[in-house]
Design a protein around this motif. Structure first.
Motif, PDB file in Angstrom:
ATOM      1  N   PRO A 126      34.655 -61.874   3.669  1.00 49.48           N
ATOM      2  CA  PRO A 126      33.292 -62.390   3.484  1.00 49.48           C
ATOM      3  C   PRO A 126      32.276 -61.251   3.377  1.00 49.48           C
ATOM      4  O   PRO A 126      32.489 -60.148   3.898  1.00 49.48           O
ATOM      5  CB  PRO A 126      33.058 -63.192   4.766  1.00 49.48           C
ATOM      6  CG  PRO A 126      33.859 -62.446   5.802  1.00 49.48           C
ATOM      7  CD  PRO A 126      35.076 -61.899   5.078  1.00 49.48           C
ATOM      8  N   LEU A 127      31.175 -61.530   2.707  1.00 47.08           N
ATOM      9  CA  LEU A 127      30.046 -60.607   2.720  1.00 47.08           C
ATOM     10  C   LEU A 127      29.246 -60.835   3.998  1.00 47.08           C
ATOM     11  O   LEU A 127      29.019 -61.984   4.393  1.00 47.08           O
ATOM     12  CB  LEU A 127      29.146 -60.834   1.504  1.00 47.08           C
ATOM     13  CG  LEU A 127      29.628 -60.280   0.164  1.00 47.08           C
ATOM     14  CD1 LEU A 127      28.677 -60.730  -0.952  1.00 47.08           C
ATOM     15  CD2 LEU A 127      29.721 -58.762   0.189  1.00 47.08           C
ATOM     16  N   ILE A 128      28.806 -59.761   4.630  1.00 43.87           N
ATOM     17  CA  ILE A 128      27.966 -59.892   5.818  1.00 43.87           C
ATOM     18  C   ILE A 128      26.595 -60.406   5.382  1.00 43.87           C
ATOM     19  O   ILE A 128      25.999 -59.853   4.450  1.00 43.87           O
ATOM     20  CB  ILE A 128      27.810 -58.538   6.530  1.00 43.87           C
ATOM     21  CG1 ILE A 128      29.176 -58.015   6.988  1.00 43.87           C
ATOM     22  CG2 ILE A 128      26.871 -58.658   7.728  1.00 43.87           C
ATOM     23  CD1 ILE A 128      29.129 -56.603   7.546  1.00 43.87           C
ATOM     24  N   PRO A 129      26.069 -61.458   6.006  1.00 43.06           N
ATOM     25  CA  PRO A 129      24.716 -61.907   5.646  1.00 43.06           C
ATOM     26  C   PRO A 129      23.720 -60.771   5.803  1.00 43.06           C
ATOM     27  O   PRO A 129      23.777 -60.022   6.790  1.00 43.06           O
ATOM     28  CB  PRO A 129      24.442 -63.021   6.668  1.00 43.06           C
ATOM     29  CG  PRO A 129      25.799 -63.524   7.057  1.00 43.06           C
ATOM     30  CD  PRO A 129      26.690 -62.315   7.036  1.00 43.06           C
ATOM     31  N   PRO A 130      22.817 -60.581   4.824  1.00 44.86           N
ATOM     32  CA  PRO A 130      21.922 -59.414   4.846  1.00 44.86           C
ATOM     33  C   PRO A 130      20.994 -59.355   6.047  1.00 44.86           C
ATOM     34  O   PRO A 130      20.459 -58.297   6.359  1.00 44.86           O
ATOM     35  CB  PRO A 130      21.121 -59.555   3.537  1.00 44.86           C
ATOM     36  CG  PRO A 130      21.279 -60.981   3.125  1.00 44.86           C
ATOM     37  CD  PRO A 130      22.609 -61.419   3.626  1.00 44.86           C
ATOM     38  N   GLU A 134      22.956 -56.003  12.926  1.00 45.36           N
ATOM     39  CA  GLU A 134      23.935 -55.379  13.829  1.00 45.36           C
ATOM     40  C   GLU A 134      25.302 -55.264  13.157  1.00 45.36           C
ATOM     41  O   GLU A 134      25.977 -54.232  13.267  1.00 45.36           O
ATOM     42  CB  GLU A 134      24.050 -56.184  15.121  1.00 45.36           C
ATOM     43  CG  GLU A 134      22.848 -56.028  16.050  1.00 45.36           C
ATOM     44  CD  GLU A 134      23.104 -56.645  17.415  1.00 45.36           C
ATOM     45  OE1 GLU A 134      24.278 -56.933  17.725  1.00 45.36           O
ATOM     46  OE2 GLU A 134      22.139 -56.830  18.169  1.00 45.36           O
ATOM     47  N   LEU A 135      25.710 -56.313  12.435  1.00 45.34           N
ATOM     48  CA  LEU A 135      26.999 -56.271  11.748  1.00 45.34           C
ATOM     49  C   LEU A 135      26.983 -55.266  10.602  1.00 45.34           C
ATOM     50  O   LEU A 135      27.985 -54.593  10.337  1.00 45.34           O
ATOM     51  CB  LEU A 135      27.364 -57.668  11.223  1.00 45.34           C
ATOM     52  CG  LEU A 135      27.662 -58.736  12.282  1.00 45.34           C
ATOM     53  CD1 LEU A 135      28.019 -60.062  11.621  1.00 45.34           C
ATOM     54  CD2 LEU A 135      28.798 -58.283  13.186  1.00 45.34           C
ATOM     55  N   LEU A 136      25.835 -55.156   9.917  1.00 41.55           N
ATOM     56  CA  LEU A 136      25.715 -54.175   8.841  1.00 41.55           C
ATOM     57  C   LEU A 136      25.845 -52.753   9.391  1.00 41.55           C
ATOM     58  O   LEU A 136      26.518 -51.904   8.796  1.00 41.55           O
ATOM     59  CB  LEU A 136      24.380 -54.342   8.112  1.00 41.55           C
ATOM     60  CG  LEU A 136      24.203 -55.632   7.308  1.00 41.55           C
ATOM     61  CD1 LEU A 136      22.786 -55.725   6.757  1.00 41.55           C
ATOM     62  CD2 LEU A 136      25.214 -55.722   6.173  1.00 41.55           C
ATOM     63  N   VAL A 137      25.191 -52.505  10.527  1.00 43.02           N
ATOM     64  CA  VAL A 137      25.280 -51.176  11.152  1.00 43.02           C
ATOM     65  C   VAL A 137      26.718 -50.904  11.600  1.00 43.02           C
ATOM     66  O   VAL A 137      27.230 -49.795  11.445  1.00 43.02           O
ATOM     67  CB  VAL A 137      24.303 -51.066  12.335  1.00 43.02           C
ATOM     68  CG1 VAL A 137      24.529 -49.767  13.109  1.00 43.02           C
ATOM     69  CG2 VAL A 137      22.859 -51.126  11.841  1.00 43.02           C
ATOM     70  N   GLN A 138      27.387 -51.916  12.165  1.00 47.42           N
ATOM     71  CA  GLN A 138      28.790 -51.752  12.560  1.00 47.42           C
ATOM     72  C   GLN A 138      29.657 -51.400  11.356  1.00 47.42           C
ATOM     73  O   GLN A 138      30.544 -50.549  11.434  1.00 47.42           O
ATOM     74  CB  GLN A 138      29.307 -53.042  13.202  1.00 47.42           C
ATOM     75  CG  GLN A 138      28.784 -53.301  14.604  1.00 47.42           C
ATOM     76  CD  GLN A 138      29.291 -54.614  15.165  1.00 47.42           C
ATOM     77  OE1 GLN A 138      30.272 -55.172  14.673  1.00 47.42           O
ATOM     78  NE2 GLN A 138      28.620 -55.128  16.184  1.00 47.42           N
ATOM     79  N   SER A 139      29.380 -52.059  10.221  1.00 49.27           N
ATOM     80  CA  SER A 139      30.136 -51.789   8.994  1.00 49.27           C
ATOM     81  C   SER A 139      29.924 -50.356   8.522  1.00 49.27           C
ATOM     82  O   SER A 139      30.877 -49.672   8.116  1.00 49.27           O
ATOM     83  CB  SER A 139      29.714 -52.772   7.893  1.00 49.27           C
ATOM     84  OG  SER A 139      30.356 -52.482   6.676  1.00 49.27           O
ATOM     85  N   VAL A 140      28.680 -49.879   8.613  1.00 48.06           N
ATOM     86  CA  VAL A 140      28.358 -48.499   8.232  1.00 48.06           C
ATOM     87  C   VAL A 140      29.092 -47.518   9.141  1.00 48.06           C
ATOM     88  O   VAL A 140      29.719 -46.554   8.676  1.00 48.06           O
ATOM     89  CB  VAL A 140      26.842 -48.259   8.290  1.00 48.06           C
ATOM     90  CG1 VAL A 140      26.514 -46.768   8.233  1.00 48.06           C
ATOM     91  CG2 VAL A 140      26.143 -48.992   7.156  1.00 48.06           C
ATOM     92  N   ASN A 141      29.031 -47.762  10.447  1.00 47.22           N
ATOM     93  CA  ASN A 141      29.686 -46.856  11.400  1.00 47.22           C
ATOM     94  C   ASN A 141      31.198 -46.831  11.205  1.00 47.22           C
ATOM     95  O   ASN A 141      31.836 -45.777  11.314  1.00 47.22           O
ATOM     96  CB  ASN A 141      29.346 -47.260  12.835  1.00 47.22           C
ATOM     97  CG  ASN A 141      27.949 -46.829  13.245  1.00 47.22           C
ATOM     98  OD1 ASN A 141      27.490 -45.755  12.865  1.00 47.22           O
ATOM     99  ND2 ASN A 141      27.259 -47.660  14.000  1.00 47.22           N
ATOM    100  N   GLN A 142      31.778 -47.993  10.906  1.00 46.77           N
ATOM    101  CA  GLN A 142      33.222 -48.056  10.689  1.00 46.77           C
ATOM    102  C   GLN A 142      33.613 -47.271   9.440  1.00 46.77           C
ATOM    103  O   GLN A 142      34.585 -46.510   9.446  1.00 46.77           O
ATOM    104  CB  GLN A 142      33.664 -49.516  10.549  1.00 46.77           C
ATOM    105  CG  GLN A 142      35.169 -49.677  10.400  1.00 46.77           C
ATOM    106  CD  GLN A 142      35.592 -51.139  10.357  1.00 46.77           C
ATOM    107  OE1 GLN A 142      34.769 -52.035  10.463  1.00 46.77           O
ATOM    108  NE2 GLN A 142      36.874 -51.375  10.177  1.00 46.77           N
ATOM    109  N   ALA A 143      32.834 -47.458   8.349  1.00 41.71           N
ATOM    110  CA  ALA A 143      33.124 -46.735   7.107  1.00 41.71           C
ATOM    111  C   ALA A 143      32.948 -45.230   7.302  1.00 41.71           C
ATOM    112  O   ALA A 143      33.740 -44.422   6.804  1.00 41.71           O
ATOM    113  CB  ALA A 143      32.207 -47.241   5.988  1.00 41.71           C
ATOM    114  N   ALA A 144      31.909 -44.843   8.052  1.00 40.41           N
ATOM    115  CA  ALA A 144      31.659 -43.419   8.302  1.00 40.41           C
ATOM    116  C   ALA A 144      32.774 -42.808   9.137  1.00 40.41           C
ATOM    117  O   ALA A 144      33.244 -41.692   8.868  1.00 40.41           O
ATOM    118  CB  ALA A 144      30.315 -43.246   8.998  1.00 40.41           C
TER     119      ALA A 144
END
Length: 330
Positions: A126-130, A134-144
């Motif tokens: 699923p796409l994270i709702p914009p 908090e979930l968007l930041v988690q996604s960024v940290n995981q990718a980084a």
């Protein structure tokens, strides 16, 4: 069972999962013999896929048959269902069947129930709702972390604002940052990130602010800048919907008498309660009804673009309507 079903709106995440699966199953020297991709416009694609997956792999590695953009979990003819029932349980151990779709499987269908029962992996992307920052930041940290890029909490939040829920863009930006920091172990600061990352989401937030203030001329100018920068219309709308939803929830909390910033932040799904003060100031001049009236207009715009409306014209028209709502209400 050697069956994989991937579905969801995050096309890029599905692409990465398919690539990982393909690299794991196929031997590079035998790929041309053991890899089959079938699109839905091919006649009897599902039947062809089942026939292919029953063929033993040639040489080294396994066989992979990919049924792309399939509708088997939304609509499955009786003859295809009969073939699924007959074939799926007896697929050779070294042959793998992959089904992908953007659409949510219909849990009531016999084909869906069968695939869920037999699949080794039945996974949603699923796409994270914009608005779920908090979930968007988690996604960024995981990718980084995966890429070995060090971020501070501030830079992670900035990057999340910049890319939104666009995982393809996030991957591109993280790769750019990885190359930039290849000779240093220090975390990136906000100034450096600002110079390296193209933040059109921030411009979309500026568009939301102009609309909220009812400044039609400024809103249309910002919109033109976004269009000139080739920013996708649906991404602009996603940012606007997220921002107006946040404003509405904050305004409703204020109207209900809630004064605790932590409680409001939790209700609005904002990680930093300090933002609540500024959000409260932003919605002072608007009523709950005005904010409620904006959301259907944004959803109408999203639907019209998905149905093929002319992007620039549709965006301009709705931006003007939204500005009028914020000026006067209904």
């Amino acid at each position: 069972m050697p069956i994989y079903v991937y579905w969801g709106e995050d096309d890029f995440a599905i692409e990465k999962a398919v690539t990982t699966l393909r690299d794991r199953i196929l031997d590079p020297l035998w790929t041309n013999f053991n890899y089959t991709l079938l699109s839905p416009d091919q006649p009897d694609a599902a039947i062809a896929a089942l026939n292919q997956v029953m063929t033993p792999a040639f040489g080294a590695g396994g066989r992979l048959v990919w049924l792309m953009n399939t509708t088997l979990c939304q609509h499955c003819p009786e003859n295809v269902l009969a073939e699924l029932i007959r074939t799926l349980p007896v697929i050779p151990e070294n042959s793998f069947l992959l089904l992908t779709s953007r659409n949510k499987p219909d849990e009531r269908l016999k084909s869906t129930k069968l695939l869920k029962k037999l699949a080794h992996e039945f996974r949603e992307f699923p796409l994270i709702p914009p608005w779920k920052t908090e979930l968007l930041v988690q996604s960024v940290n995981q990718a980084a972390q995966t890429a070995g890029v060090k971020l501070t909490p501030q830079t992670a939040e900035f990057l999340a604002q910049a890319v939104g829920n666009d995982t393809r863009l996030l991957d591109n930006e993280i790769e750019k940052l990885r190359l930039y920091t290849s000779d240093t172990r220090k975390p990136l600061d906000v100034d450096t990130i600002t110079q390296l990352v193209r933040n059109t989401t921030q411009n979309s937030l500026q568009l939301a602010t102009a609309i909220r203030m009812g400044d039609t001329a400024k809103a249309l100018t910002i919109l033109a800048d976004l269009m000139n920068a080739a920013e996708p219309g649906l991404r602009i709308i996603a940012t606007l919907i997220g921002q107006f939803r946040t404003w509405l929830l904050v305004k409703m909390a204020i109207e209900s008498g809630e004064r605790n910033p932590q409680a409001i932040a939790q209700a609005v799904e904002i990680s930093n309660p300090k933002r609540i003060y500024f959000l409260q100031q932003e919605v002072k001049s608007l009523s709950v009804q005005q904010l409620i009236s904006c959301l259907p207009l944004l959803l109408e715009l999203e639907v019209s673009l998905k149905q093929g409306s002319t992007e620039v014209s549709a965006l301009q028209t709705k931006v003007i309507e939204l500005c009028q709502v914020c000026q006067h209400g209904y």
